[in-house]
Design a protein around this motif. Structure first.
Motif, PDB file in Angstrom:
ATOM      1  N   VAL A 161      41.424  43.551  43.044  1.00 38.31           N
ATOM      2  CA  VAL A 161      41.864  44.648  42.191  1.00 38.31           C
ATOM      3  C   VAL A 161      40.840  45.784  42.316  1.00 38.31           C
ATOM      4  N   LYS A 162      41.046  46.868  41.583  1.00 36.40           N
ATOM      5  CA  LYS A 162      40.189  48.059  41.661  1.00 36.40           C
ATOM      6  C   LYS A 162      40.051  48.489  43.132  1.00 36.40           C
ATOM      7  N   GLY A 210      40.429  39.794  41.353  1.00 33.13           N
ATOM      8  CA  GLY A 210      41.626  39.123  41.867  1.00 33.13           C
ATOM      9  C   GLY A 210      41.484  37.612  41.851  1.00 33.13           C
ATOM     10  N   GLU A 261      37.437  41.523  35.594  1.00 32.41           N
ATOM     11  CA  GLU A 261      38.350  42.357  36.398  1.00 32.41           C
ATOM     12  C   GLU A 261      38.199  41.947  37.856  1.00 32.41           C
TER      13      GLU A 261
END
Ligand code: NDP
Length: 480
Positions: free
Chosen positions: A452-453, A432, A430
């Protein structure tokens, strides 16, 4: 001692509040490179006024002419490479080689955006279905650019050049730790002949003037790089005016090393991405996840490399790692090291205690902790310093699960010879940015740069989205 002013509406002027702040060289505690304006909310309002006034003229300026201005800026930047690199080292602490690389990176990215703008508007034109409908790209208006101290000139360019190329006017706020490179770049924009008000620079405290910039409803886009905590505040504040945001935030990036990996390059990846810029970059490696069978030889090689590293004044060509950026960073990194020890992690490289008396600059040796567990602060929290947290694992799935046990999702890397393992990692991680046999800090301008996140929100920088962030799409329907 030189005092630098704000640049508003094409003029250099002091803040209305008349207060100033200094700029310490982190290799020399208590030094001051120059004084800068501690600007007020009124100064920000003046800068936004100037950017609003300049916008109609700048948006009508043909793209070819806007491009010529940016090319002139890049040419000046190329000519100033050594002078600017020296300034970045003086106020940020990073080594002169790292500062030169930062200028080079800005030149490559800037050249890419200039090249991109030639075809960007091809996406804006008559529709394939009817010549009576089309989509038109339009600049959003005034863009607020809030930049950090860790890459004080490259990040600013990565945001400002796309904003200007697409016809927006800019109000720029450099970080308080690194105002000199911000002011230097502002002078280059002035020399490049940008019309008055197209680019404005206001220095001062982010909590005051950054806040005022985001709160101004006339500012239609905010591009920010910095901490996740401030990014969240900005997003909440921007929501009040539906101002769009591009937020490039923190990370806790994992480097995974499998037992089939070539260990030499994997160790170099940990050193490069862990300790360049004294570990103060959002895509730095801060967690090293080792397959158990290669943990021992990997760590022996890593500790040896840490011990070889010359830590000192970044201006010396022989220095491998400079000081951290300032007293706050120094205190926080040392506190994180103490906390890791208290929570049971084992330091295998670094200094357990700050040397006494305190060194002349904010120097911290490359630090490595083993016996780290995922519940420890050192595994979870961004330290933003030259500190690596090492964990061991058995299987690929366990490695990916460990990599994902973080609120962040910016960058990541795996070292393996197996394409199959690499693909499992690419699909499962998870983040980018996903690297295979390349360190976590590597990037290219044609690729999106964002996390992300809780590492980011909004369109990523670079690639085509770097320009798209600064345009609106207008759907046109025409009847003769
Ligand atoms: P901040 O997020 O506080 O600062 C980044 C920029 O935002 C600076 O220009 C700062 O101004 C400005 N700013 C601060 N508060 C506000 C606000 N309320 N509204 C608008 N702008 C604001 O980072 P710090 O410099 O304090 O560093 C703290 C931590 O943040 C680091 O230890 C690191 O973990 C992370 N960080 C991450 C970066 C990245 O590349 N992702 C870059 C820098 C920091 P000023 O300098 O005047 O405070």
């Amino acid at each position: 001692m030189e005092t630098f002013h704000n640049f508003v509406g094409g003029r250099w002027a002091p803040s209305r509040g008349c207060a100033t702040f200094g700029d310490e060289n982190p290799a020399e505690r208590g030094s001051n490179l120059a004084d800068f304006q501690s600007s007020t909310a009124e100064d920000v309002r003046d800068a936004v006024d100037a950017a609003v006034d300049a916008f109609p003229m700048w948006r009508r300026t043909p793209v070819s002419e806007r491009k010529r201005h940016i090319e002139a800026f890049l040419s000046l930047l190329r000519d100033s490479r050594e002078e600017l690199a020296r300034i970045v080292t003086l106020e940020n602490g990073k080594t002169i080689r790292e500062s030169r690389a930062e200028v080079d990176s800005a030149l490559v990215e800037g050249g890419h955006h200039v090249h991109q703008i030639e075809t960007f508007y091809e996406g804006s034109g008559p529709s394939a279905f009817s010549n009576r409908t089309w989509m038109q790209f339009e600049p959003v208006g005034v863009a607020g650019i809030i930049s950090p101290w860790n890459f004080p000139m490259n990040v600013m360019c990565r945001k400002t050049l796309p904003a200007l190329l697409t016809g927006n006017t800019v109000v720029f706020k450099p970080a308080t730790f690194t105002p000199l490179s911000g002011v230097f770049m502002t002078k280059l924009f002035e020399k490049a002949g940008l019309p008055a008000g197209a680019f404005n620079c206001v220095t001062g405290a982010g909590s005051l003037i950054g806040h005022a910039l985001v709160a101004d409803p006339r500012v239609r886009a905010i591009s920010f790089t910095g901490s996740t905590a401030v990014g969240k505040q900005i997003q909440q504040q921007a929501a009040a005016n539906l101002t769009r945001t591009q937020l490039e935030l923190g990370g806790k990036n994992a480097l995974i090393v499998m037992d089939d990996a070539d260990l030499g390059p994997a160790v170099e990846a940990a050193v490069t991405a862990g300790f360049s810029n004294a570990g103060q970059w959002c895509t730095s490696t801060s967690r090293v996840l080792l397959q158990r069978s290669i943990a021992l030889p990997f760590l022996q090689m890593l500790v040896e490399r840490c011990e070889q590293m010359m830590v000192g004044d970044g201006l010396l060509e022989t220095t491998d790692m400079g000081p951290v950026a300032g007293p706050t960073q120094y205190r926080e990194i040392r506190a994180a090291i103490r906390q890791a020890e208290a929570q049971g992690a084992r330091m295998i490289a670094g200094e357990p205690r700050a040397p006494s008396p305190e060194p002349t600059g904010y120097f911290i040796r490359p630090t490595v902790f083993t016996q780290v567990t995922p519940d420890m602060a050192i595994f979870q929290e961004e330290i933003f310093g030259p500190v690596l947290a090492v964990c061991e694992f058995e299987s690929t799935d366990e490695a990916i699960a460990l990599g994902n046990r973080s609120m962040y999702g910016l960058s990541s890397a795996i070292f393996t010879r197996s394409r199959r393992t690499a693909q499992t990692y690419i699909d499962g991680i998870e983040a980018g940015l996903a690297h295979v046999n390349i360190h976590t800090g590597y990037k290219e301008p044609a690729m999106p740069f964002g996390g992300v996140k809780q590492s980011g929100a909004g369109l990523p920088e670079n690639s085509e989205t770097g320009l798209e962030f600064f345009v609106d799409r207008k759907a046109v329907y025409l009847r003769d």
